[in-house]
Design a protein around this motif. Structure first.
Motif, short mmCIF file in Angstrom:
data_model
loop_
_atom_site.label_atom_id
_atom_site.label_comp_id
_atom_site.label_asym_id
_atom_site.label_seq_id
_atom_site.Cartn_x
_atom_site.Cartn_y
_atom_site.Cartn_z
N MET A 86 -24.03 -16.80 1.72
CA MET A 86 -24.11 -18.17 2.21
C MET A 86 -24.34 -18.20 3.71
N GLN A 87 -23.78 -17.17 4.42
CA GLN A 87 -24.02 -17.09 5.86
C GLN A 87 -25.51 -16.95 6.13
N ARG A 102 -27.87 -19.31 8.18
CA ARG A 102 -28.54 -18.84 9.39
C ARG A 102 -30.04 -19.08 9.34
N VAL A 103 -30.69 -18.79 8.21
CA VAL A 103 -32.15 -18.76 8.25
C VAL A 103 -32.83 -20.01 7.72
N SER A 104 -32.14 -20.83 6.91
CA SER A 104 -32.93 -21.83 6.19
C SER A 104 -32.81 -23.22 6.77
N VAL A 140 -25.70 -29.59 3.52
CA VAL A 140 -25.15 -28.98 2.31
C VAL A 140 -23.90 -28.18 2.66
N PHE A 141 -23.94 -27.49 3.79
CA PHE A 141 -22.79 -26.64 4.10
C PHE A 141 -21.64 -27.41 4.77
N SER A 142 -21.95 -28.47 5.52
CA SER A 142 -20.86 -29.15 6.22
C SER A 142 -20.29 -30.30 5.40
N MET A 143 -21.16 -31.03 4.71
CA MET A 143 -20.60 -32.12 3.89
C MET A 143 -21.34 -32.24 2.56
N TYR A 200 -18.27 -23.99 -4.61
CA TYR A 200 -18.98 -22.72 -4.44
C TYR A 200 -18.93 -22.26 -3.00
N ILE A 201 -19.21 -23.15 -2.07
CA ILE A 201 -19.28 -22.68 -0.67
C ILE A 201 -17.90 -22.39 -0.10
#
Lengths: 461, 254
Positions: B209-210, B214-216, B236-239, B248-249
């Motif tokens: 997930m990192q 990082r890349v997308s 998607v990752f923060s909220m 999942y995250i």
């Protein structure tokens, strides 16, 4: 004691010893109330004493098997009455052979009664000596296993001892194969050396004419044979080339089809059918070549206006090629299938078509393995005998024309050794010289093939 | 800036025999951006990736329903040639898979089969440019004729990227390209992905997930063969909107 009663007693004894050793170990385990039990499982103690029964017995039996004839000969020689030796016309060893060949129950009329007596003595000697040896085996085996049973104690690790014996058995079995090979090589070398005492080494290796004749009488005219191996080695080469010209394209292309294009169901039916070809006895291929393919090719070639011998390198080589197809196709199929899928995917993902992928990625990757398969097939073709005996002829022509009759090394060995032979003539000994040369040629090829296959394995595994 | 959509899947269903691997996937992939596909093992993200260049064609029991549009053209149309499609959509695999050829031949493979270079000089030039784009040229320029398999894992993977770039694709698909690599090699590949996204549309499947973060630019979360959530990576990752994504995250499922 006859053989069968010996065998039954021996089996019974083996079971008994094993059971006794196991029981003894169990009892000792029961008696040990405190402290540790025996270091190995009880059955190992049984097996250990059983080994001490089997080992001396088999040593005695094997020795007896090898030395029996010599020992019996000594006894027989001493028993022969002196006047029989004096009256016998011929060599004393011939007398021994005569006695051995005489059956005291069915006698030719007019046989010397002393010989008959000796023959009867020889027969009793043979059966009795067997009985004594069997008895000796049982006694010695029993004693040694009983002695080994005394070792059962907490200080003795039977499992390690049994496992060591297992390893030694495995080593012994693998050494047998090696020793046999060495034996074959030496038997060839000894006879070949005797051949090279009569015919110079380089005359043999580089001579251009092969006609293995030796004079029966010293003053015979035109009797000097020539033993130049070049024509028969070129004959072998020619037939091998023809065979490979058939087998390599057909085998390789069918392997590509099976490995890459055929659906699994097709592959499952095709591959065994191809491998049946490998199971056909070579003698069947031989008469197929001689009776069906040879005449057919001859008719076909003469319809083209060329002439062809009825026994030809083309017919023999062609049929040999068919025989070798499953070798190449089956091995190459394995090699091609073992090319990693990731390489195929990589190529497809570049937009390569299936045939481009096969040509440019899969075949180069599988090439070392395929070359190994081909080299193995070549050494098979060089050593093949039956087809060439039946279809290629025995005339040693030095020619590169596959329509002519040629002969091969193996055919010559067969013709030199078939029938009554005297082992002091260069003609017979030539077979061994040919054999050892052929052996080295195929050995080198096999070594080379193995090396290539190994190199290929290292790349992917 | 308005994003143009490069690839669009509509009602995509994929079956392996009886088993349904993907159900009703509707996903839009923007041009010249990095889209990462995340999700637990077996969720169908690699299957989706392999649908995009029709690599699943070689799997006999695989059946694809629905449509995938690349530049408004349905790639599952009957008369479309997958060979030409794959020249436009390159792919980099999980395990580096250089061909057992020299470094040069590896890169020259695609241009040769597609006839992209008219002369030897042109081919040399193309190989050099591709290796430079993949950030490998300086490391291999003195041993370009050595076998590709002699390189280290990370170098091999960059060689595979150079090989894919050599046919000037529009899209590069990457199937867990760093999972067989050490952190340093991974960092190099990630830098490269960033660099390449200026010119190519990149779709990357990743377990990390990192790495996705990082890349997308866009992240799509797959679970049990369904597309659960798709959106800007930061969002998607923060909220995350969906509970499953959140689970999942944060490591509760997976």
């Amino acid at each position: 004691m006859g053989f069968w009663s010996f065998l039954i007693i021996f089996c019974f004894l083996s079971f008994y010893i094993h059971w006794y050793g196991t029981t003894k170990a169990l009892k000792i385990n029961e008696d040990i109330t405190k402290g540790s039990k025996l270091p190995s499982l009880p059955s190992y103690y049984g097996t250990y004493s059983l080994l001490w029964l089997l080992l001396p017995s088999s040593i005695i039996l094997i020795c007896w098997f090898f030395f029996k004839p010599y020992i019996i000969d000594i006894f027989l020689k001493e028993s022969i009455p002196l006047n029989l030796v004096d009256n016998f016309k011929g060599n004393p060893s011939m007398l021994i052979d005569t006695i051995k060949a005489t059956n005291p129950e069915k006698i030719f009329p007019g046989t010397n009664p002393l010989i008959i007596d000796s023959a009867a003595y020889y027969q009793t000697l043979t059966t009795n000596s067997d009985s004594y040896v069997f008895l000796l085996v049982l006694v010695v085996g029993l004693i040694s296993s009983l002695v080994s049973l005394r070792k059962v104690s907490t200080f003795f690790r039977a499992r390690q001892a049994v496992e060591k014996a297992n390893i030694n058995l495995l080593i012994f079995c693998s050494v047998i194969a090696i020793i046999t090979t060495i034996g074959i090589v030496f038997s060839l070398i000894f006879e070949a050396v005797r051949f090279f005492e009569r015919v110079p080494f380089f005359d043999f290796l580089f001579g251009l004419a092969w006609s293995p004749q030796t004079a029966i009488r010293e003053d015979q005219i035109a009797s000097q044979g020539s033993f130049g191996a070049i024509p028969i080695f070129t004959g072998t080469l020619l037939i091998t080339l023809v065979a490979m010209a058939v087998a390599i394209p057909v085998g390789l292309l069918s392997a590509i089809y099976l490995a890459e294009y055929a659906r699994p169901t097709v592959r499952k039916t095709f591959k065994p059918i191809l491998e049946i070809l490998a199971g056909v006895p070579t003698v069947v291929y031989g008469f197929f070549a001689a009776i069906t393919v040879g005449p057919f090719l001859k008719d076909f070639v003469s319809s083209l206006g060329l002439s062809m011998a009825s026994e030809s390198a083309l017919a023999a080589g062609g049929v040999m090629g068919i025989m070798i197809i499953p070798f190449i196709s089956s091995l190459s199929d394995d090699v091609i299938t073992s090319v990693p899928t990731s390489l195929r995917d990589g190529s497809y993902a570049m937009g390569a078509t299936k045939s481009e992928t096969i040509k440019k990625v899969i075949l180069p990757a599988a090439l070392p393995g395929i070359v190994g398969a081909i080299l193995l097939a070549i050494s098979r073709a060089i050593g093949e005998t039956m087809i060439v005996v039946m279809a290629a002829g025995i005339a040693a022509n030095l020619t590169a024309n596959p329509l002519e009759a040629v002969t091969t090394v193996t055919v010559q060995i067969v013709t030199l050794l078939v029938g009554d032979q005297e082992f002091d003539s260069a003609k017979t000994l030539a077979a061994f010289a040919l054999g050892i040369t052929l052996f080295f040629v195929t050995l080198l090829l096999n070594l080379y093939a193995l090396k290539i296959v190994q190199k290929y394995r290292e790349r992917y595994e | 800036m308005k994003e143009t959509v490069k690839i669009k899947s509509k009602k995509l269903n994929v079956f392996y025999g009886e088993k349904k691997a993907l159900s009703n996937i509707n996903l839009e992939i923007p041009e010249r951006k990095v889209t990462s596909l995340i999700g637990p093992s077996g969720c169908g993200k690699s299957t989706f990736l392999r649908c995009l260049n029709r690599m699943n064609d070689s799997i006999e029991i695989c059946k694809v329903e629905g449509q995938i549009f690349v530049d408004e053209q349905n790639i599952y149309e009957k008369n479309l040639d997958p060979v030409l499609l794959r020249a436009r959509i390159g792919m980099v695999f999980q395990k580096p898979n250089p061909f057992p050829k020299s470094i040069f031949e590896n890169v020259a493979y695609g241009p040769k089969i597609h006839g992209l270079a008219n002369s030897g000089d042109e081919l040399n030039n193309l190989v050099e440019v591709s290796l430079k784009k993949a950030g490998l040229y300086d490391e291999v320029k003195d041993r370009i004729d050595e076998p590709g398999t002699s390189l280290s894992g990370g170098q091999q993977q960059r060689l595979c990227i150079a090989r894919a770039i050599a046919v000037s694709p529009e899209v590069i698909l990457m199937d867990e390209p760093c999972s067989a690599l050490d952190p340093i090699a991974t960092a190099k590949i990630e830098e490269l992905i960033d660099e390449l996204s200026k010119n190519y549309t990149i779709v990357i499947v990743t377990h990390s997930m990192q790495q996705a973060a990082r890349v997308s630019n866009q992240t799509a979360f797959f679970h049990m063969g369904s597309l659960i959530e798709v959106g800007k990576t930061e969002d998607v990752f923060s909220m995350p909107k969906e509970k499953k994504t959140q689970d999942y995250i944060t490591g509760k499922i997976g």
